[in-house]
Write an enzyme that holds these catalytic residues in place. Structure first.
Site: not given
Ligand code: ARG
Length: 457
Positions: A155, A276, A282, A289
């Site tokens: 979980h 970024s 970043k 992704e």
């Protein structure tokens, strides 16, 4: 000029041409198309359907085309209807009338079925090789982290201690099953359809078995209607690749989470990270992704072909032309995903100290605390209750099971003695889970050895 121009008068509509043409994507199979024709022409000559000299001229002509395709000397004519038309037209241009005999006893319907099977078989080999490479990267990483304790989750809540090696090897197991499925798919893909003709076989005395041998297929298809219209092998491959991508998406999701500052279990190398345009601080895991995101394309490709095949009457229907773009997209996507993940994993820096710190905070040794009481003769259900109270006490007072005093333990149960601290030490908790398949370093090492042994086979 179309191959079938004899039947029609007048030009075909431009938009129909655009809808109908497949050269834009099926030219990918040009080598397979030529190789298939080489086998067909050889057999036609052997059985005397065409003369030996025509057969020889065709074989030489096709070899020349193949060489020119490979060297880049022959550009593909994008105004041709499809790859089959292009190769036959080029052959006839080069060798004259003999070229017009190549298509004897054959239809583009059985020809395209053959080409796809050959192309997919080669791509399956490539996908298997790339999967093996990622498994090797998993094994290498795992060997360096046999003792790196981290929380295992259920979980997404800290549950019990495992090691990074054990975690990574779970993905190696998935990939091994992917290879198994691809291998099985390849066996059925290599069934040889030539001789099915357009749908009803042919009246020429073709030696189908001979073509099967020449091309290294396992068997010939046993029903001509099925031979031209079956795409089960393609659906199997798309299903296998969907499952493979699902595995890669799960792995990618872990990496995305682990790259976050909240976890910081891993830092990807600069070569596999992006930045970024506005936020100077970043460093983003775009790579995982994208793999996660591209998984949807492959599922889409499977649904595309399943839908194209749905309710298709026998035998060949032009809907079948829709198989190729879906297949090519799924293969490209899966191959690229595998190709980037292996070096990404090899160059990633894991942070064992952060994993250990996370493991220390989640009471993931609570089960071991209860098991300790069981070893002192307390029934498990009571041991579970006592440990639960201790955890609550820790949460309220900001402590851990490790920092709790022996006095506090003994207040909860007389059965505790100083042995409890050794029992709940995280590395000891892992080491005791030494059944086959467990996270103990020796068990994981055995697992890695078994996997590496399978890779060698
Ligand atoms: N481009 C076609 C395909 O991919 C080749 C077969 C064409 N057959 C036909 N009868 N028009 O399926």
């Amino acid at each position: 000029m179309k191959l079938w121009a004899g039947r029609m008068s007048g030009q075909i509509d431009d938009k129909l041409n655009e809808l109908n043409a497949s050269i834009g994507f099926d030219s990918r199979m040009i080598q397979e198309d030529i190789t298939g024709s080489l086998a067909h022409a050889t057999m036609l000559g052997e059985v005397g359907v065409i003369s030996q000299s025509d057969s020889k001229a065709i074989v030489e002509g096709l070899r020349g085309i193949l060489a020119d395709v490979q060297s880049g000397a022959l550009p593909i004519d994008m105004t041709a209807e499809d790859v089959h038309t292009f190769v036959e037209g080029e052959l006839t241009q080069r060798i004259g009338d003999a070229g017009k005999r190549l298509h004897t006893g054959r239809s583009r319907n059985d020809q395209v079925a053959l080409d796809i099977r050959m192309y997919l078989s080669g791509q399956i080999d490539r996908l298997i090789a790339l999967s093996r490479e990622l498994i090797s990267a998993c094994c290498e990483t795992a060997k360096q982290h046999l003792d790196t304790v981290m929380p295992g989750y259920t979980h997404l809540q800290r549950a019990q201690p495992v090691t990074l090696a054990h975690y990574i090897m779970a993905y190696a197991q998935m990939l091994l099953r992917d290879i198994d499925r691809l291998t099985d798919c390849k066996r059925r893909t290599l069934t040889m359809p030539l001789g099915s003709g357009a749908l009803a076989g042919t009246t020429y005395p073709l030696e189908r078995q001979r073509v099967c041998e020449l091309l290294g297929f396992n068997a010939i298809t046993e029903n001509s209607l099925d031979g031209v219209s079956d795409r089960d092998f393609a659906l199997e491959l798309l299903s296998d690749l969907s499952i493979l991508m699902m595995h890669l998406s799960r792995f990618s999701e872990e990496i995305c989470i682990w790259c976050s500052w909240e976890f910081k279990f891993v830092t990807l190398s600069d070569a596999f990270s992006t930045g970024s345009s506005i936020m100077p601080q970043k460093k983003n895991p775009d790579i995982t992704e994208l793999v996660r995101g591209k998984t949807g394309r492959v599922y889409g490709d499977l649904i595309t072909l399943l839908t194209a095949m749905k309710a298709l009457p026998l035998a060949y229907n032009k809907d079948l032309q829709e198989d190729k773009e879906a297949l090519f997209d799924a293969i490209d996507t899966a191959a690229l995903s595998l190709e980037v993940l292996a070096p990404m994993l090899r160059t990633a820096t894991f942070h064992p100290e952060n994993m250990r710190a996370a493991a220390a905070k989640g009471f993931i040794n609570a089960t071991d605390c209860a098991d300790y009481l069981v070893s002192k003769g307390i029934p498990f259900r009571d041991a579970y209750g006592i440990t639960g109270q201790l955890v609550r006490q820790c949460v309220e007072s900001g402590q851990t099971l490790e920092s709790l005093s022996l006095e506090a333990y003994r207040t909860a149960s007389e059965a505790f003695d100083e042995g409890i601290y050794e029992a709940i030490d995280l590395m000891n908790c892992v080491k005791r889970r030494n059944l086959p398949g467990g996270p103990a370093p020796e068990a994981v090492l055995k697992q890695i050895e078994t996997v590496e042994h399978k890779l060698e086979e």
